[in-house]
Design a protein around this motif. Structure first.
Motif, short mmCIF file in Angstrom:
data_model
loop_
_atom_site.label_atom_id
_atom_site.label_comp_id
_atom_site.label_asym_id
_atom_site.label_seq_id
_atom_site.Cartn_x
_atom_site.Cartn_y
_atom_site.Cartn_z
N CYS A 159 71.16 40.50 -4.55
CA CYS A 159 71.28 41.59 -5.45
C CYS A 159 71.23 40.37 -7.01
O CYS A 159 71.44 40.39 -7.59
CB CYS A 159 71.56 43.20 -6.16
SG CYS A 159 73.14 43.15 -4.83
N CYS A 176 75.38 36.87 -3.87
CA CYS A 176 75.89 38.26 -2.70
C CYS A 176 74.88 38.06 -1.04
O CYS A 176 74.31 37.13 -1.14
CB CYS A 176 75.96 39.47 -3.50
SG CYS A 176 74.44 39.82 -3.55
N GLU A 217 76.44 45.29 -8.70
CA GLU A 217 75.74 46.13 -7.58
C GLU A 217 75.75 46.39 -6.56
O GLU A 217 76.10 47.44 -6.15
CB GLU A 217 73.69 44.67 -7.21
CG GLU A 217 72.92 44.79 -8.28
CD GLU A 217 72.84 45.98 -8.90
OE1 GLU A 217 71.80 47.13 -8.20
OE2 GLU A 217 71.88 45.67 -10.33
N CYS A 218 75.98 45.33 -5.40
CA CYS A 218 76.80 45.67 -3.91
C CYS A 218 78.44 46.02 -4.66
O CYS A 218 78.88 45.81 -2.80
CB CYS A 218 76.07 45.16 -3.20
SG CYS A 218 76.29 43.46 -3.18
N LYS A 245 73.93 40.52 -0.46
CA LYS A 245 72.86 40.90 -0.23
C LYS A 245 71.18 40.42 -1.23
O LYS A 245 70.25 41.00 -0.97
CB LYS A 245 72.48 42.39 -0.39
CG LYS A 245 74.04 43.26 0.63
CD LYS A 245 73.93 44.80 0.00
CE LYS A 245 72.82 45.31 0.08
NZ LYS A 245 73.68 46.72 0.15
ZN LIG Z 1 75.27 42.65 -3.96
#
Ligand SMILES: [Zn+2]
Length: 68
Positions: free
Chosen positions: A60, A56, A36-37, A58
């Motif tokens: 996600c 991660c 995702e990031c 964040k």
């Molecule tokens: Zn992520």
């Protein structure tokens, strides 16, 4: 350290095989990026958190692991 993979695929949409591959690479100290990031996934040990696993920054990607 032993890992129990039994609950993995209930927790994310990723396939069991994908998760195992990611876990293996992270455990080997290789850099794996979140889909995702695109940030590096981090191994969270039981010493570091009550919810160990691989995630991660964040959040996600968040694969919970049972360390036994
Ligand atoms: Zn992520």
């Amino acid at each position: 350290m032993k890992l129990d993979f039994s609950g993995l695929n209930k927790q994310t949409q990723k396939s069991f095989g994908d998760q195992r591959a990611i876990i293996k690479r992270v455990m080997q100290g290789k850099q794996v990026l979140c889909e995702e990031c695109k940030q590096a996934l981090l191994l969270v040990t039981p010493e570091a958190s009550e919810k160990p696993g691989i995630s991660c920054r964040k959040g996600c990607t968040n694969i919970e692991l049972d360390f036994a």
